[in-house]
Design an enzyme around this catalytic site. Structure first.
Site, PDB file in Angstrom:
ATOM      1  CD  GLN A 113      44.485  33.462  39.212  1.00 50.96           C
ATOM      2  OE1 GLN A 113      44.349  34.233  38.271  1.00 50.96           O
ATOM      3  NE2 GLN A 113      45.632  33.335  39.838  1.00 50.96           N
ATOM      4  CB  VAL A 116      42.863  34.451  45.233  1.00 52.28           C
ATOM      5  CG1 VAL A 116      43.770  33.553  46.068  1.00 52.28           C
ATOM      6  CG2 VAL A 116      41.406  34.269  45.634  1.00 52.28           C
ATOM      7  CD  GLU A 117      48.194  36.062  39.972  1.00 50.89           C
ATOM      8  OE1 GLU A 117      48.577  37.051  39.310  1.00 50.89           O
ATOM      9  OE2 GLU A 117      47.844  34.993  39.454  1.00 50.89           O
ATOM     10  NE  ARG A 118      45.537  42.084  40.034  1.00 44.42           N
ATOM     11  CZ  ARG A 118      44.634  42.203  39.101  1.00 44.42           C
ATOM     12  NH1 ARG A 118      43.357  42.303  39.426  1.00 44.42           N
ATOM     13  NH2 ARG A 118      44.975  42.235  37.834  1.00 44.42           N
TER      14      ARG A 118
END
Length: 135
Positions: A113, A116-118
């Protein structure tokens, strides 16, 4: 005490009691923590597993549960469109059915996660940077 960026060293625990987990600990830098109805948290759930990447699970926690304390809004330099909070958990009871995926695999799920967030975070800066370079 917080673990900064080393997620594997987190100290928040979720111990089993019947069909529930009892959560104790704290979380820092929680995006939308002051206004969230629930959160997905990483906690140590496998006390007999010593490998720090295999003893954690992701758990959905309703933020209105007894023992959840949202203590303060953390001031930050940017991204003012969302609050960031520090949250404490004292004997918070949640059903074991609130675990996401397989128990003990939470660290792996969290790292996926984060990637993906970064990536999404970086994508938001590409056009502004291009515009600055064109000036």
């Amino acid at each position: 005490q917080h673990t900064a960026s080393d997620v594997s060293l987190l100290r928040t625990t979720a111990r089993e009691e019947g069909d529930d987990f009892i959560i104790n600990g704290s979380k820092m830098w929680i995006t939308n923590g002051l206004q969230a109805d629930w959160m997905c948290m990483l906690a140590n759930t496998e006390p007999d597993v010593t490998h720090v990447h295999r003893n954690k699970s992701l758990i959905v926690v309703p933020m209105n549960e007894k023992g959840v304390q949202r203590t303060r809004k953390i001031e930050k330099m940017g991204n003012w469109c969302s609050d960031t909070a520090e949250i404490f958990f004292e004997d918070v009871r949640v059903p074991k059915t609130h675990v996401i995926g397989d128990r003990g695999n939470g660290f792996t799920y969290q790292m996926i996660q984060f990637q993906v967030e970064r990536l999404v975070g970086v994508l938001g800066y590409i056009v502004p940077i291009e515009k600055c370079l064109d000036v």
